[in-house]
Design a protein around this motif. Sequence first.
Motif, short mmCIF file in Angstrom:
data_model
loop_
_atom_site.label_atom_id
_atom_site.label_comp_id
_atom_site.label_asym_id
_atom_site.label_seq_id
_atom_site.Cartn_x
_atom_site.Cartn_y
_atom_site.Cartn_z
N LYS A 39 45.00 41.02 34.74
CA LYS A 39 45.73 40.40 35.84
C LYS A 39 45.00 40.65 37.14
O LYS A 39 44.37 41.70 37.30
N LYS A 40 45.10 39.68 38.06
CA LYS A 40 44.44 39.83 39.36
C LYS A 40 45.46 39.70 40.48
O LYS A 40 46.39 38.90 40.42
N GLN A 41 45.24 40.51 41.51
CA GLN A 41 46.00 40.40 42.74
C GLN A 41 44.97 40.45 43.86
O GLN A 41 44.50 41.53 44.23
N LYS A 42 44.60 39.29 44.37
CA LYS A 42 43.60 39.20 45.45
C LYS A 42 42.34 39.98 45.03
O LYS A 42 41.66 39.58 44.10
N ARG A 43 42.02 41.07 45.69
CA ARG A 43 40.78 41.80 45.39
C ARG A 43 40.96 42.83 44.26
O ARG A 43 40.01 43.51 43.88
#
Lengths: 111, 111
Positions: free
Chosen positions: A56-60
């Motif tokens: 999963k990604k959250q911005k950086r």
Amino acid sequence: GQQVMQIPQYQHVQEGEDFTTYCNSSTTLSNIQWYKQRPGGHPVFLIQLVKSGEVKKQKRLTFQFGEAKKNSSLHITATQTTDVGTYFCAGHTGTASKLTFGTGTRLQVTL
Amino acid sequence: DTAVSQTPKYLVTQMGNDKSIKCEQNLGHDTMYWYKQDSKKFLKIMFSYNNKELIINETVPNRFSPKSPDKAHLNLHINSLELGDSAVYFCASSQDLDEQYFGPGTRLTVT
């Protein structure tokens, strides 16, 4: 008993560099959660991963859950001074409500 | 509109005294926790209550006694305080195994 270790214990980076913390559990986890604690603050939930191999990604920030559901990682791209704090992974075993926290990785970012 | 609140924020007391820390959550969660964070920043679960019922009781001296008058409140009473009890105590709440919301913490110093 269940143990959750994180490495490194501490990392100091220059702003703009990348950072990764690794989390390893002695037992298989049903989920993994990540928390951030700013200096003088309280842990704040970032994300939860449940599936084997999940990313999963959250911005950086990029979070991964290992295939065997015993390890996880948090990668921060191009760190900023606002990323300073201690990052904890935490996991549940089965349906038990006890959340076991990792040993934490303290991140220091300087200009 | 603080989600999880604790009082007091700071507590300085002498060895042998008895003290209490109060916690309240307004999130409607059914599970509440007490954690101890030592000087090395390790977060250890102490107790957990689900709908006023004790479900987690880690290896904690029996000088520590939690009390949950209703599912929105979880208090911690400590008898005969010792130097080693000095730490930050965090209250948290969650709905089932979802993310945990932490209170601001109570810094206990025993002299």
